[in-house]
Design a protein around this motif. Structure first.
Motif, PDB file in Angstrom:
ATOM      1  N   LEU A 133       8.206 -18.892 -10.739  1.00  8.47           N
ATOM      2  CA  LEU A 133       7.678 -17.603 -11.221  1.00  8.47           C
ATOM      3  C   LEU A 133       7.035 -16.833 -10.074  1.00  8.47           C
ATOM      4  O   LEU A 133       6.374 -17.430  -9.224  1.00  8.47           O
ATOM      5  N   VAL A 134       7.202 -15.523 -10.122  1.00  7.48           N
ATOM      6  CA  VAL A 134       6.549 -14.692  -9.107  1.00  7.48           C
ATOM      7  C   VAL A 134       5.857 -13.520  -9.793  1.00  7.48           C
ATOM      8  O   VAL A 134       6.448 -12.841 -10.636  1.00  7.48           O
ATOM      9  N   THR A 135       4.599 -13.329  -9.430  1.00  7.47           N
ATOM     10  CA  THR A 135       3.866 -12.149  -9.894  1.00  7.47           C
ATOM     11  C   THR A 135       3.470 -11.353  -8.659  1.00  7.47           C
ATOM     12  O   THR A 135       3.116 -11.941  -7.634  1.00  7.47           O
ATOM     13  N   MET A 136       3.573 -10.047  -8.762  1.00  3.66           N
ATOM     14  CA  MET A 136       3.168  -9.220  -7.622  1.00  3.66           C
ATOM     15  C   MET A 136       1.926  -8.431  -7.996  1.00  3.66           C
ATOM     16  O   MET A 136       1.841  -7.884  -9.102  1.00  3.66           O
ATOM     17  N   TYR A 137       1.000  -8.384  -7.084  1.00  9.08           N
ATOM     18  CA  TYR A 137      -0.202  -7.572  -7.275  1.00  9.08           C
ATOM     19  C   TYR A 137      -0.165  -6.455  -6.247  1.00  9.08           C
ATOM     20  O   TYR A 137      -0.181  -6.707  -5.032  1.00  9.08           O
ATOM     21  N   VAL A 138      -0.068  -5.201  -6.744  1.00  6.54           N
ATOM     22  CA  VAL A 138       0.121  -4.051  -5.852  1.00  6.54           C
ATOM     23  C   VAL A 138      -0.739  -2.871  -6.313  1.00  6.54           C
ATOM     24  O   VAL A 138      -1.200  -2.858  -7.466  1.00  6.54           O
ATOM     25  N   PRO A 139      -0.924  -1.865  -5.468  1.00  4.97           N
ATOM     26  CA  PRO A 139      -1.561  -0.636  -5.955  1.00  4.97           C
ATOM     27  C   PRO A 139      -0.651   0.026  -7.001  1.00  4.97           C
ATOM     28  O   PRO A 139       0.551  -0.250  -7.034  1.00  4.97           O
ATOM     29  N   LYS A 140      -1.227   0.910  -7.778  1.00  4.86           N
ATOM     30  CA  LYS A 140      -0.471   1.501  -8.899  1.00  4.86           C
ATOM     31  C   LYS A 140       0.855   2.125  -8.466  1.00  4.86           C
ATOM     32  O   LYS A 140       1.842   2.101  -9.204  1.00  4.86           O
ATOM     33  N   ASP A 188      -4.427   3.896  -6.714  1.00  5.82           N
ATOM     34  CA  ASP A 188      -3.017   4.292  -6.620  1.00  5.82           C
ATOM     35  C   ASP A 188      -2.402   3.829  -5.320  1.00  5.82           C
ATOM     36  O   ASP A 188      -1.216   3.554  -5.246  1.00  5.82           O
ATOM     37  N   GLU A 189      -3.216   3.797  -4.253  1.00  8.18           N
ATOM     38  CA  GLU A 189      -2.641   3.711  -2.911  1.00  8.18           C
ATOM     39  C   GLU A 189      -2.920   2.437  -2.150  1.00  8.18           C
ATOM     40  O   GLU A 189      -2.267   2.163  -1.148  1.00  8.18           O
ATOM     41  N   MET A 190      -3.934   1.697  -2.553  1.00  7.42           N
ATOM     42  CA  MET A 190      -4.251   0.482  -1.769  1.00  7.42           C
ATOM     43  C   MET A 190      -4.903  -0.554  -2.672  1.00  7.42           C
ATOM     44  O   MET A 190      -5.286  -0.247  -3.808  1.00  7.42           O
ATOM     45  N   ILE A 191      -5.026  -1.745  -2.128  1.00  4.03           N
ATOM     46  CA  ILE A 191      -5.669  -2.808  -2.898  1.00  4.03           C
ATOM     47  C   ILE A 191      -7.173  -2.717  -2.674  1.00  4.03           C
ATOM     48  O   ILE A 191      -7.646  -2.729  -1.533  1.00  4.03           O
ATOM     49  N   THR A 192      -7.914  -2.607  -3.776  1.00  5.75           N
ATOM     50  CA  THR A 192      -9.374  -2.468  -3.649  1.00  5.75           C
ATOM     51  C   THR A 192     -10.096  -3.620  -4.352  1.00  5.75           C
ATOM     52  O   THR A 192     -11.310  -3.734  -4.277  1.00  5.75           O
ATOM     53  N   LYS A 193      -9.337  -4.422  -5.065  1.00  5.71           N
ATOM     54  CA  LYS A 193      -9.943  -5.563  -5.784  1.00  5.71           C
ATOM     55  C   LYS A 193      -8.843  -6.610  -5.922  1.00  5.71           C
ATOM     56  O   LYS A 193      -7.699  -6.265  -6.241  1.00  5.71           O
ATOM     57  N   PHE A 194      -9.172  -7.860  -5.620  1.00  2.59           N
ATOM     58  CA  PHE A 194      -8.140  -8.900  -5.778  1.00  2.59           C
ATOM     59  C   PHE A 194      -8.135  -9.386  -7.231  1.00  2.59           C
ATOM     60  O   PHE A 194      -9.170  -9.385  -7.888  1.00  2.59           O
ATOM     61  N   PRO A 195      -6.979  -9.815  -7.717  1.00  8.52           N
ATOM     62  CA  PRO A 195      -6.900 -10.243  -9.118  1.00  8.52           C
ATOM     63  C   PRO A 195      -7.463 -11.647  -9.326  1.00  8.52           C
ATOM     64  O   PRO A 195      -7.730 -12.364  -8.371  1.00  8.52           O
ATOM     65  N   SER A 223       0.889  -1.159   0.000  1.00  9.38           N
ATOM     66  CA  SER A 223       0.000   0.000   0.000  1.00  9.38           C
ATOM     67  C   SER A 223       0.925   1.206   0.000  1.00  9.38           C
ATOM     68  O   SER A 223       2.154   1.044   0.122  1.00  9.38           O
ATOM     69  N   TYR A 224       0.367   2.398  -0.152  1.00  4.73           N
ATOM     70  CA  TYR A 224       1.224   3.591  -0.243  1.00  4.73           C
ATOM     71  C   TYR A 224       2.156   3.644   0.974  1.00  4.73           C
ATOM     72  O   TYR A 224       1.700   3.587   2.114  1.00  4.73           O
ATOM     73  N   GLY A 225       3.449   3.711   0.747  1.00  8.52           N
ATOM     74  CA  GLY A 225       4.415   3.754   1.850  1.00  8.52           C
ATOM     75  C   GLY A 225       4.840   2.380   2.349  1.00  8.52           C
ATOM     76  O   GLY A 225       5.725   2.268   3.185  1.00  8.52           O
ATOM     77  N   LYS A 226       4.203   1.317   1.853  1.00  3.98           N
ATOM     78  CA  LYS A 226       4.538  -0.036   2.340  1.00  3.98           C
ATOM     79  C   LYS A 226       4.706  -1.023   1.179  1.00  3.98           C
ATOM     80  O   LYS A 226       4.392  -2.215   1.314  1.00  3.98           O
ATOM     81  N   ILE A 227       5.161  -0.489   0.055  1.00  2.00           N
ATOM     82  CA  ILE A 227       5.391  -1.378  -1.089  1.00  2.00           C
ATOM     83  C   ILE A 227       6.582  -2.287  -0.775  1.00  2.00           C
ATOM     84  O   ILE A 227       6.656  -3.432  -1.210  1.00  2.00           O
ATOM     85  N   GLY A 228       7.513  -1.741   0.021  1.00  2.00           N
ATOM     86  CA  GLY A 228       8.733  -2.494   0.360  1.00  2.00           C
ATOM     87  C   GLY A 228       8.436  -3.850   0.980  1.00  2.00           C
ATOM     88  O   GLY A 228       9.140  -4.824   0.708  1.00  2.00           O
ATOM     89  N   MET A 282      -0.098  -4.711   3.206  1.00  2.00           N
ATOM     90  CA  MET A 282      -1.371  -4.520   2.491  1.00  2.00           C
ATOM     91  C   MET A 282      -2.273  -3.469   3.132  1.00  2.00           C
ATOM     92  O   MET A 282      -3.113  -2.866   2.458  1.00  2.00           O
ATOM     93  N   GLY A 283      -2.137  -3.235   4.449  1.00  2.00           N
ATOM     94  CA  GLY A 283      -3.022  -2.282   5.124  1.00  2.00           C
ATOM     95  C   GLY A 283      -4.357  -2.927   5.446  1.00  2.00           C
ATOM     96  O   GLY A 283      -4.671  -4.018   4.957  1.00  2.00           O
TER      97      GLY A 283
END
Ligand SMILES: NC(=O)C1=CN([C@@H]2O[C@H](COP(=O)(O)OP(=O)(O)OC[C@H]3O[C@@H](n4cnc5c(N)ncnc54)[C@H](O)[C@@H]3O)[C@@H](O)[C@H]2O)[C@@H](O)CC1
Ligand SMILES: Nc1ncnc2c1ncn2[C@@H]1O[C@H](COP(=O)(O)OP(=O)(O)O)[C@@H](O)[C@H]1O
Ligand SMILES: [K+]
Length: 503
Positions: A275-282, A303-310, A254-259, A324-325
């Motif tokens: 294989l690794v895929t990452m799902y993150v906010p924009k 932009d800042e948080m996850i609002t829908k899972f892939p 999430s914003y500030g916690k992508i690390g 993730m927050g």
């Protein structure tokens, strides 16, 4: 290695004697020799002094035998034996052996002012696993003298006064040992944080008790040490493909916690996933593409948080939570994800904010696939299962939680405990306080996922993943020192850890 109760240890001792066709006194001699060899591996015993305080049972017998062996090694030895009119048989045999060799020993009682040889190593052999009630106050002066002495204290089997598998009261007199040399299997009390003042460090000494008899004992508690690592070796087949090593999705950030999600994803790669895929906010997109070009990235609308899972159809292993927050929108997305997907064939690892979301909404627990691995630290665990009174109570509460929800829980801490869905719990033996650093837990979630994605089942991935994580920390600490370890170092030392463990 199973952790046994005093009753079980006694039974194993008796069976060992029958199976190996020996006497108990031989086991005692083995125990004393094991301590002597341990001492010799650290110091030149002939140039050192030892003050040995012995009790009336077999723990005291070990102390008397050790005194004789040290004497034969030309060490300077002073032996104290508790004055009593009842001793165990093998304690008496060892008293006789001392007398036959004209090795002196002195008696002490509760009023004795111990004359500890200055600078000697103080050996505590008063009580072992036979302690069946708290040491009476009358013996407090003796224990106090040991604890107040400036000498290094080594306890035989268990610090005297400490129960093996129940909590002591705060006022019980207990020896504070520098090192406890415990025989064959660690006693549960050596692994419990309440006892750290008494235990400090322990080492397990092999006295060749019958391993089959140990395995036959019914115990849900185990200790995972280096001896068990070889069975986790996995050689990559020559004709293998990246998909053979798992396709992992890391949902987090999430914003500030992508690390946090980045650390987890890197650790997934380093522990061997294909294989690794990452799902993150924009906001995470360009960071990840730069920092981890090996990973594929998918972004949320936000932009800042996850609002829908892939869509997770093509992934076999999914890590949820790092960074993730706990925003309400993220929660709703998580709930929708759990309710609308058939996840029964997915391998899930849930960490950090993922666990917090489950704690806030426990109805979601029933939607998790069997053997989902949760990796809470104590605060997260408390939110999930409620508070506990002490470490023994904590073990029972986690056991009943995993059994009723069919989950695996990795309860992180100084000694991490992994609870399997059947209630078995494994205490980890690797790791160091240098790992108490931000992001260390994200790395653990990644390591477990990397292993789970490959050939390991949930139990193996969790137990071995915890060990590998701690072992990377140990290798890192040898190279960098505990203070300087950062989570990234834990990832960077995974390759050395693998090489050291499997050659
Ligand atoms: N695990 C093994 O196979 C082996 C164990 N050995 C040693 O044997 C030890 C166990 O020996 P024991 O079963 O004789 O037990 P301990 O030597 O621990 O002492 C028990 C004795 O103290 C008495 N006692 C218990 N609590 C007391 C209290 N609060 N106040 C006063 N007296 C108390 C008991 O009645 C008994 O006489 C182990 O810890 C270990 O050091 C070794 O000798 C040989 C191999
Ligand atoms: N004193 C310690 N000794 C050994 N391992 C430790 C110690 N302190 C923390 N760890 C390990 O470090 C990790 C910390 O995880 P966690 O608390 O989730 O940190 P973060 O949220 O910063 O990633 C856990 O795996 C834990 O077992
Ligand atoms: K002892």
């Amino acid at each position: 290695m199973k952790i046994l109760s005093p009753e079980q240890l006694k039974r194993v001792e008796t069976q060992t004697i029958t199976i190996q066709d020996i006497e108990l006194i031989n086991l005692m001699e083995r125990a004393a020799n094991a301590i002597l060899n341990w001492l010799k591996s650290k110091i030149d015993v002939s140039k050192n002094s030892f003050t040995i305080i012995c009790g009336v049972g077999n723990n005291g017998g070990d102390g008397l035998a050790l005194g004789r062996l040290l004497w034969e090694e030309k060490a300077n030895v002073k032996i104290y034996l508790q004055k009593n009119n009842s001793y165990s048989l093998d304690n008496l045999t060892n008293q006789k052996r001392l007398k036959d060799l004209k090795i002196p020993f002195e008696y002490y009682d509760e009023t004795t002012k111990l004359e500890i040889i200055p600078n000697s190593i103080l050996i505590d052999a008063i009580f072992g696993y036979g302690l069946n009630r708290p040491i009476g106050d009358e013996w407090k002066p003796i224990i106090d003298q040991i604890n107040q002495s400036p000498n290094t204290v080594i306890s035989v089997d268990v610090p005297s006064g400490l129960f093996c598998d129940q909590l002591n009261s705060e006022k019980d007199p207990i020896v504070e040992s520098e090192v406890t040399l415990t025989f064959q299997t660690p006693k549960l009390s050596l692994l419990i944080p309440e006892n750290q003042q008494y235990v400090n460090e322990f080492e397990i000494l092999d006295i060749s008790l019958d391993l089959e008899s140990i395995e036959k004992e019914d115990s849900q508690l185990g200790y995972f040490s280096m001896n068990y690592v070889p069975q986790f070796y996995f050689k990559r087949p020559k004709f293998s493909h990246k998909y053979d090593y798992g396709n992992v999705l890391v949902i987090g950030g999430s914003y500030g916690k992508i690390g946090a999600s980045l650390l987890a994803a890197k650790a997934v790669f380093k522990s061997g996933a294909g294989l690794v895929t990452m799902y993150v906010p924009k906001c995470g997109y360009s960071v990840i593409q730069t920092a981890l070009p090996e990973a594929m990235v998918q972004t949320d609308f936000s932009d800042e948080m996850i609002t829908k899972f892939p869509n997770v159809e093509r992934y076999d292993t999914i890590v949820i939570g790092p960074g993730m927050g706990t925003d309400e929108k993220t929660y709703r997305a998580f709930e929708e994800f759990l309710s609308e997907n058939d996840l029964s064939d997915k391998k899930l690892i849930i960490d950090a904010d993922g666990i917090n979301l489950l704690s806030n909404h426990p109805n979601l627990l029933e939607k998790l696939p069997k053997e989902t691995i949760l990796t809470p630290h104590d605060k997260e665990l408390e939110r999930l299962i409620g508070s506990w009174e002490n470490s023994y109570d904590k073990i029972e509460k986690i056991q009943s939680f995993v059994q009723s929800h069919e989950l695996v829980i990795v309860a992180k801490g100084f000694i991490t405990q992994t609870f399997l869905a059947n209630g078995e719990a494994y205490f980890n033996s690797s790791g160091n306080p240098g790992m108490a650093t931000a992001g260390s837990g994200d790395v653990l979630a990644g390591i477990i996922a990397g292993l789970y994605a490959k050939q390991y089942n949930a139990s193996e991935a969790a137990i071995f993943g915890v060990f590998l994580h701690g072992f990377s920390g140990d290798v890192a600490s040898q190279q960098l020192g505990e203070e300087s370890i950062m989570a990234t170092d834990l990832i960077n030392y995974i390759p050395v850890a693998f090489k050291t463990l499997f050659g």
